[in-house]
Write an enzyme that holds these catalytic residues in place. Structure first.
Site, PDB file in Angstrom:
ATOM      1  N   CYS A 146     106.488 -36.885 -74.497  1.00 14.24           N
ATOM      2  CA  CYS A 146     106.794 -35.763 -75.024  1.00 14.24           C
ATOM      3  C   CYS A 146     107.599 -35.860 -76.453  1.00 14.24           C
ATOM      4  O   CYS A 146     108.613 -36.386 -76.468  1.00 14.24           O
ATOM      5  CB  CYS A 146     107.639 -34.927 -74.093  1.00 14.24           C
ATOM      6  SG  CYS A 146     108.049 -33.245 -75.099  1.00 14.24           S
TER       7      CYS A 146
ATOM      8  N   CYS B  37     113.934 -30.605 -77.686  1.00 14.13           N
ATOM      9  CA  CYS B  37     113.905 -29.748 -76.403  1.00 14.13           C
ATOM     10  C   CYS B  37     114.501 -30.789 -75.347  1.00 14.13           C
ATOM     11  O   CYS B  37     113.892 -31.797 -75.107  1.00 14.13           O
ATOM     12  CB  CYS B  37     112.524 -29.250 -76.161  1.00 14.13           C
ATOM     13  SG  CYS B  37     112.454 -28.353 -74.641  1.00 14.13           S
TER      14      CYS B  37
ATOM     15  N   CYS C 147     113.485 -30.752 -70.017  1.00 12.48           N
ATOM     16  CA  CYS C 147     112.762 -31.703 -68.836  1.00 12.48           C
ATOM     17  C   CYS C 147     113.788 -32.901 -68.665  1.00 12.48           C
ATOM     18  O   CYS C 147     113.548 -34.071 -69.296  1.00 12.48           O
ATOM     19  CB  CYS C 147     111.318 -32.302 -69.411  1.00 12.48           C
ATOM     20  SG  CYS C 147     110.067 -30.884 -69.210  1.00 12.48           S
TER      21      CYS C 147
ATOM     22  N   CYS D 117     103.860 -28.297 -76.074  1.00 12.80           N
ATOM     23  CA  CYS D 117     104.515 -28.564 -74.794  1.00 12.80           C
ATOM     24  C   CYS D 117     103.358 -29.407 -73.873  1.00 12.80           C
ATOM     25  O   CYS D 117     102.497 -28.941 -73.388  1.00 12.80           O
ATOM     26  CB  CYS D 117     105.326 -27.505 -74.257  1.00 12.80           C
ATOM     27  SG  CYS D 117     105.885 -28.198 -72.763  1.00 12.80           S
TER      28      CYS D 117
ATOM     29  N   GLN E 136     104.365 -18.816 -58.132  1.00 13.38           N
ATOM     30  CA  GLN E 136     104.904 -19.741 -58.108  1.00 13.38           C
ATOM     31  C   GLN E 136     104.366 -20.560 -59.559  1.00 13.38           C
ATOM     32  O   GLN E 136     103.182 -20.502 -59.897  1.00 13.38           O
ATOM     33  CB  GLN E 136     104.478 -20.992 -57.272  1.00 13.38           C
ATOM     34  CG  GLN E 136     105.122 -20.343 -55.968  1.00 13.38           C
ATOM     35  CD  GLN E 136     106.656 -20.965 -55.627  1.00 13.38           C
ATOM     36  OE1 GLN E 136     107.170 -21.179 -56.603  1.00 13.38           O
ATOM     37  NE2 GLN E 136     107.351 -20.559 -54.556  1.00 13.38           N
TER      38      GLN E 136
ATOM     39  N   GLU F 294     107.747  -6.762 -49.363  1.00 10.87           N
ATOM     40  CA  GLU F 294     108.175  -7.182 -50.781  1.00 10.87           C
ATOM     41  C   GLU F 294     108.734  -5.974 -51.652  1.00 10.87           C
ATOM     42  O   GLU F 294     107.784  -4.971 -51.449  1.00 10.87           O
ATOM     43  CB  GLU F 294     106.743  -7.595 -51.473  1.00 10.87           C
ATOM     44  CG  GLU F 294     106.977  -7.821 -53.047  1.00 10.87           C
ATOM     45  CD  GLU F 294     107.914  -8.749 -53.494  1.00 10.87           C
ATOM     46  OE1 GLU F 294     108.643  -8.553 -54.255  1.00 10.87           O
ATOM     47  OE2 GLU F 294     108.132  -9.816 -52.897  1.00 10.87           O
TER      48      GLU F 294
ATOM     49  N   ASN G 109     110.804 -16.528 -48.179  1.00  6.57           N
ATOM     50  CA  ASN G 109     110.855 -17.248 -49.588  1.00  6.57           C
ATOM     51  C   ASN G 109     111.709 -16.544 -50.219  1.00  6.57           C
ATOM     52  O   ASN G 109     111.136 -16.068 -51.406  1.00  6.57           O
ATOM     53  CB  ASN G 109     109.290 -17.412 -50.142  1.00  6.57           C
ATOM     54  CG  ASN G 109     109.087 -18.101 -51.202  1.00  6.57           C
ATOM     55  OD1 ASN G 109     109.931 -18.795 -51.578  1.00  6.57           O
ATOM     56  ND2 ASN G 109     108.324 -17.770 -51.988  1.00  6.57           N
TER      57      ASN G 109
ATOM     58  N   CYS H  29     114.005 -22.580 -53.011  1.00  2.21           N
ATOM     59  CA  CYS H  29     113.881 -23.201 -54.165  1.00  2.21           C
ATOM     60  C   CYS H  29     115.352 -23.707 -54.504  1.00  2.21           C
ATOM     61  O   CYS H  29     115.756 -24.122 -55.762  1.00  2.21           O
ATOM     62  CB  CYS H  29     113.188 -22.374 -55.330  1.00  2.21           C
ATOM     63  SG  CYS H  29     114.467 -21.034 -55.655  1.00  2.21           S
TER      64      CYS H  29
END
Length: 372
Positions: free
Chosen positions: A3, A11, A14, A90, A214, A264, A304, A331
């Site tokens: 990258c 940036c 990551c 990116c 996701q 939901e 979830n 998550c």
């Protein structure tokens, strides 16, 4: 993954990029095991192999801050001083996404959309949010401070769609507040089509502009396959999917002889789930409601939740319910561990780390719980 943005210090999103990918995976699984280590039954958890991500090009959604000038906009992030850093190539995105971001940059110039200046609190275009389907189609959202630029977007949109038929859905979102909020509550679709079809395993899920999905399509598919495999193994006849979104878990678990219901809060997401169930002739029902206030009555409950986890109220409902099994997709391993502490009647039997967010410290973990 190579990258140039990271190498140049432009940036740092990551953060784990300098770490070899296998080492990243080992560290994530170790952190997940450590997060659950205080549970009295943690030693009995059967850990499945971690689900690996593609090293690059795996993100299906680009959330680009728009900065710069109307003649030379940047699409990417802001630096510490509030200036735009352009990230339209990116490597987390596909070559097709790179190409479309170039096209959208030209469209911003043609439609004379003034990028929002955070320091001066003026301008119109705040974000471009672009979602790519496995079939190569796109959903494009313009997040604006006001409706001032909408007539010009409408004027130039037919030309954009004619030149780039891969753009399936275009909408404008209004976010008038000077806050670090990605989008506002008002959304207007400008195209005839209102949903983006997302092929996931053998199902086509329908995404509307404000629907959550996701960010890594391949690993979302892996999550759904894992939950479906566990549901088949335990022979669940009734499933309740809380925080069901567009129905990814519920629709994958729908099967002959199994009653499936999803809940939901988002009306758009429920409409998408109903569309997929009807189109695929699946016996699954969906309702709009607060997952924390639903009567929990099913043999298997799928949850979830957002990063904050289930919280004490929903955990109490699970404790007092008749459910025998829970599939918990998280998550945030810390909130998962906290929730497990609120569920003394449940034993974690199996777990699997899913590397949804490669090259960062974040990951997903899916866990099968059984009532004692």
């Amino acid at each position: 993954m190579d990258c140039a943005y990271f190498a140049a210090g432009r940036c740092g999103s990551c953060s784990e990029l300098p770490t070899p990918y296998d080492v990243q995976l080992d560290a994530k699984e170790r952190r997940c095991r450590e997060a659950l280590a205080d549970h009295p039954d943690s030693s009995g958890i059967s850990w499945l192999p971690t689900a690996r991500s593609a090293p690059q090009g795996f993100r299906n959604k680009a959330k680009m801050v728009v900065a710069g000038t109307p003649e030379a906009p940047t699409l990417g992030i802001l630096d510490p001083l509030g200036a735009g850093v352009d990230l339209r190539t990116c490597p987390l995105y596909s070559p097709a996404m790179h190409g479309l971001l170039e096209v959208l940059s030209d469209f911003v110039v043609r439609a004379r959309l003034t990028p929002y200046d955070v320091s001066l609190r003026r301008g119109e275009l705040k974000h471009l949010i672009v979602t790519e389907s496995p079939g190569g189609e796109f959903l494009v959202r313009f997040v604006l401070r006001s409706t001032e630029g909408v007539p010009r977007i409408r004027k130039h949109l037919p030309g954009l769609l004619a030149e780039h038929p891969s753009i399936a859905v275009v909408s404008v979102n209004r976010q008038p507040e000077h806050k670090a909020i990605l989008e506002g509550p008002e959304e207007e679709v400008l195209t005839e089509r209102v949903t983006l079809p997302m092929q996931v395993n053998d199902l086509v899920l329908h995404l509307r502009p404000r629907s959550f999905f996701q960010t890594n399509t391949d690993l979302a598919a892996a999550l759904y396959r894992q939950a479906s495999s566990w549901a088949d193994e335990i022979g669940a006849s009734a499933v309740l999917d809380l925080y069901c979104g567009v129905g990814g878990f519920a629709l994958h678990l729908a099967a002959p002889g199994r009653r499936v219901r999803g809940v939901e809060l988002s009306q758009e997401a429920v409409a998408s789930a109903v569309a997929t169930a009807t189109e695929s002739d699946l016996a699954a029902e969906f309702a709009c409601g607060d997952a924390t206030a639903v009567e929990v009555e099913a043999e298997l409950v799928v949850v979830n939740p957002p990063r904050r986890g289930l919280g004490p109220d929903l955990c109490a409902r699970l404790e007092s319910s008749s459910a025998r099994w829970v599939v918990y997709s998280s998550c945030n391993a810390a909130s998962l561990a906290r929730d497990l502490g609120r569920l003394p009647s449940w034993v974690p039997r199996r777990a699997r780390v899913v590397d949804m967010f490669a090259h960062t410290s974040h990951f997903e973990v899916i866990t099968l719980l059984e009532r004692r």
